[in-house]
Scaffold this active site. Structure first.
Site, PDB file in Angstrom:
ATOM      1  N   GLU A 107       0.858  -1.188   0.000  1.00  0.00           N
ATOM      2  CA  GLU A 107       0.000   0.000   0.000  1.00  0.00           C
ATOM      3  C   GLU A 107       0.892   1.234   0.000  1.00  0.00           C
ATOM      4  O   GLU A 107       1.805   1.335   0.824  1.00  0.00           O
ATOM      5  CB  GLU A 107      -0.908  -0.001   1.227  1.00  0.00           C
ATOM      6  CG  GLU A 107      -1.788   1.233   1.351  1.00  0.00           C
ATOM      7  CD  GLU A 107      -2.682   1.195   2.578  1.00  0.00           C
ATOM      8  OE1 GLU A 107      -2.948   2.278   3.145  1.00  0.00           O
ATOM      9  OE2 GLU A 107      -3.104   0.091   2.991  1.00  0.00           O
ATOM     10  N   GLU A 112      -2.251  11.485   3.031  1.00  0.00           N
ATOM     11  CA  GLU A 112      -3.336  11.330   3.998  1.00  0.00           C
ATOM     12  C   GLU A 112      -3.337  12.554   4.904  1.00  0.00           C
ATOM     13  O   GLU A 112      -2.283  13.078   5.263  1.00  0.00           O
ATOM     14  CB  GLU A 112      -3.162  10.079   4.853  1.00  0.00           C
ATOM     15  CG  GLU A 112      -3.400   8.777   4.115  1.00  0.00           C
ATOM     16  CD  GLU A 112      -3.330   7.577   5.039  1.00  0.00           C
ATOM     17  OE1 GLU A 112      -4.389   7.037   5.404  1.00  0.00           O
ATOM     18  OE2 GLU A 112      -2.198   7.185   5.396  1.00  0.00           O
TER      19      GLU A 112
END
Length: 230
Positions: A107, A112
């Protein structure tokens, strides 16, 4: 330059309550949560009057439509939402997610943001690493402070060249990574697909200030460059 749903030849949807104990219900092909207007892609997170689906949002992805291999650079110009509980993200996973699972698929979190940490962007890579007979989930990343995070567009990006990966904001690299030889075979080098979403609450988003809603994640463009010859 049109009005309506995101281009279905490029974008699909996650639907439902997906992960991390998040509170939003991801809708599919719903204009109020994902739409193109004024030359922008808008992902809108809303408070609803719907019991188990009290909050709605959208998670768009290119799985089954476009995967990225070799050496490439991806850039997403966006203006991100803010407020306690909000959790927008731009990220990638291996297409083997649905055959081998996580973390074998790796990932790559390009961007974020969590509302309880104002002014901070996070970039993190996750993968399965093995030494001897032991397999472990490993994570490495960095964060970057940005003063005008929500009222200005910024370009969030990732570049992969061989076993080297870097994350950047506005062409400023803030994390450089070399894939370890102990990584699960195919980690980071298998075809990757892109996800763009806004979550709410959950294990990292935390407590929600409902008064902030609705919130808009506004994407000006997504560009991917093949850099094999550069």
């Amino acid at each position: 330059n049109y009005r309506g749903l995101p281009d279905s030849s490029k974008w699909g949807y996650e639907e439902g309550h997906i992960r991390n104990s998040e509170k939003q219900f991801y809708t599919s092909r719903t204009l109020k949560n994902a739409r193109v207007k004024g030359g922008k892609l808008i992902i809108e997170t809303r408070k609803e009057d719907k019991g188990a689906s009290a909050f709605t949002s959208a998670s768009l992805n290119t799985f089954g439509k476009k995967a990225f291999t070799g050496n490439f650079r991806i850039e997403v110009k966006a203006r991100i939402p803010s407020g306690r509980g909000i959790w927008p993200a731009i990220w990638m996973m291996g297409i083997n997610r649905f055959t081998e699972g996580f973390p074998q698929c790796s990932e790559l979190d390009i961007m974020e943001f969590v509302g309880h940490s104002p002014g901070t962007i996070h970039g993190t890579l996750h993968w399965l690493d093995s030494k001897g007979s032991q397999a472990l989930l490993k994570s490495e990343g960095a964060e970057l402070k940005i003063g005008n995070l929500h009222n200005k567009y910024h370009v969030y990006g990732l570049e992969r060249r061989g076993n080297k990966i870097k994350l950047f904001v506005d062409d400023k690299a803030y994390f450089n990574f070399t894939v370890p030889v102990t990584a699960y075979p195919g980690s980071f080098t298998s075809p990757l697909y892109l996800l763009i979403n806004t979550a709410l609450g959950g294990t990292w988003g935390g407590d929600i200030d409902e008064s902030i809603l609705p919130q808009k994640f506004i994407i000006d463009y997504v560009r991917v460059f093949n850099i094999d010859n550069f």
